[in-house]
Design a protein around this motif. Structure first.
Motif, PDB file in Angstrom:
ATOM      1  N   MET A   5     -85.336   7.898  23.924  1.00 41.91           N
ATOM      2  CA  MET A   5     -85.192   6.961  24.243  1.00 41.91           C
ATOM      3  C   MET A   5     -84.195   6.300  25.772  1.00 41.91           C
ATOM      4  SD  MET A   5     -85.970   3.963  21.745  1.00 41.91           S
ATOM      5  CE  MET A   5     -84.568   4.049  20.894  1.00 41.91           C
ATOM      6  N   GLY A   6     -84.353   5.946  26.925  1.00 40.06           N
ATOM      7  CA  GLY A   6     -83.665   5.282  27.884  1.00 40.06           C
ATOM      8  C   GLY A   6     -83.167   6.561  28.224  1.00 40.06           C
ATOM      9  N   ARG A  39     -93.338  14.240  26.412  1.00 42.33           N
ATOM     10  CA  ARG A  39     -92.640  14.471  26.102  1.00 42.33           C
ATOM     11  C   ARG A  39     -91.017  14.616  25.992  1.00 42.33           C
ATOM     12  NH1 ARG A  39     -94.218  21.198  26.926  1.00 42.33           N
ATOM     13  NH2 ARG A  39     -91.801  21.214  26.845  1.00 42.33           N
ATOM     14  N   CYS A  40     -91.180  13.874  27.463  1.00 43.94           N
ATOM     15  CA  CYS A  40     -89.781  12.765  27.904  1.00 43.94           C
ATOM     16  C   CYS A  40     -89.315  12.067  26.844  1.00 43.94           C
ATOM     17  CB  CYS A  40     -90.212  12.189  29.000  1.00 43.94           C
ATOM     18  SG  CYS A  40     -90.153  12.816  30.571  1.00 43.94           S
ATOM     19  N   PRO A  68     -88.221  -1.366  33.846  1.00 50.84           N
ATOM     20  CA  PRO A  68     -86.631  -0.343  34.032  1.00 50.84           C
ATOM     21  C   PRO A  68     -86.400   1.248  33.615  1.00 50.84           C
ATOM     22  CG  PRO A  68     -87.884  -1.639  32.024  1.00 50.84           C
ATOM     23  CD  PRO A  68     -88.402  -1.938  33.337  1.00 50.84           C
ATOM     24  N   LEU A  69     -85.190   1.590  33.612  1.00 47.97           N
ATOM     25  CA  LEU A  69     -85.470   2.835  32.894  1.00 47.97           C
ATOM     26  C   LEU A  69     -85.650   3.356  31.676  1.00 47.97           C
ATOM     27  CD1 LEU A  69     -82.128   4.877  33.644  1.00 47.97           C
ATOM     28  CD2 LEU A  69     -83.262   4.405  31.277  1.00 47.97           C
ATOM     29  N   GLY A  70     -86.071   4.199  31.970  1.00 48.52           N
ATOM     30  CA  GLY A  70     -86.553   4.800  30.608  1.00 48.52           C
ATOM     31  C   GLY A  70     -87.963   4.684  30.280  1.00 48.52           C
ATOM     32  N   VAL A  71     -88.781   3.960  30.677  1.00 54.87           N
ATOM     33  CA  VAL A  71     -90.312   3.960  30.426  1.00 54.87           C
ATOM     34  C   VAL A  71     -91.004   4.722  31.100  1.00 54.87           C
ATOM     35  CG1 VAL A  71     -89.337   1.263  29.692  1.00 54.87           C
ATOM     36  CG2 VAL A  71     -89.880   1.668  31.927  1.00 54.87           C
ATOM     37  N   PRO A  72     -92.702   4.430  30.730  1.00 59.80           N
ATOM     38  CA  PRO A  72     -93.694   5.067  31.731  1.00 59.80           C
ATOM     39  C   PRO A  72     -93.984   4.079  32.465  1.00 59.80           C
ATOM     40  CG  PRO A  72     -94.444   4.311  28.966  1.00 59.80           C
ATOM     41  CD  PRO A  72     -93.139   4.267  28.885  1.00 59.80           C
TER      42      PRO A  72
END
Length: 234
Positions: A5-6, A39-40, A68-72
């Motif tokens: 995550m993130g 896969r990320c 936000p950071l770290g979302v599809p």
């Protein structure tokens, strides 16, 4: 399967720019945007296209504001659609957009403008797994002590099997090597003997300059951690 995550997911995406690991049997990332993004996050398969993946999400957000950071983030076009991963600053890591089959960091608006697909915004989930909640505190990545792993790699070969030094740190590294396809499950045992050094030397050859002696260094272990969700302390 440990979910990334993130920042951990972003670090994996960033690593694919210079050290791509496309799906088995493929030479690059061409046409594999959904596989790349899932896969990320280290999430398993579910849908056959990004468009189906978008309509299958349960926690959708619209197009207002900056994802936000770290979302599809998603686009649809009545066909396969597209998905990328947000870096939180109006940019994203995406397959195919600048270089066919490659991953690059680009502006979200650039993809919409260049490909002419309908931008749908972002979601908190992908392939049935929720990888983001507003206001959540992302737990820190597991830590691997570099000095412990070096000590084990140098000394375990002279110790009885099953009595390795610093098993906690070595196990994290071994699981990462297994994920890279360099170790078999039966050898993931916390013992950094000959088999460990052989596997690690192969990873060194693929990622850093010599020596390729199977003894982890800061550069190689950091690369392995970014790809597999742990951080290095020394």
């Amino acid at each position: 399967m440990a979910i990334r995550m993130g920042q951990a997911a972003i670090d994996f995406a960033k690593g694919q720019v210079t050290n791509p690991t496309p799906p088995p049997g493929e030479s690059d990332w061409f046409g594999w945007c959904l596989v790349f993004v899932r896969r990320c996050f280290n999430v398993g398969p579910m849908y056959g296209s990004a468009e189906k993946g978008y309509f299958g999400t349960d926690f959708k957000h619209g197009t207002s504001g900056t994802p936000p950071l770290g979302v599809p983030i998603w686009w649809t076009n009545g066909g396969d659609g597209h998905v990328a991963i947000s870096t939180g600053d109006g940019n994203c890591y995406s397959t195919d957009i600048k270089r066919r089959g490659k991953v690059d960091k680009v502006a979200i608006s650039y993809i919409t403008r260049t490909w002419g697909q309908k931008y749908r915004g972002w979601s908190e989930d992908i392939n049935g797994v929720r990888i983001y909640r507003p206001g959540q505190v992302v737990p820190p990545l597991p830590a691997v002590d570099l000095s412990n792993v070096i000590d084990a790699a140098r000394r375990d070969q002279f110790r009885p099997q099953g009595q390795g030094l610093h098993e906690h740190d070595v196990l994290i590294v071994e699981k990462a090597l297994r994920h890279q396809g360099l170790k078999k499950a039966e050898f993931v045992d916390g013992y950094a003997g000959t088999e460990f050094r052989t596997a690690y030397a192969i990873f060194q050859k693929a990622t850093v300059p010599p020596p390729f002696d199977g003894i982890p260094g800061l550069a190689s272990l950091t690369k392995l951690g970014k790809r597999n969700g742990f951080r290095v302390v020394s």
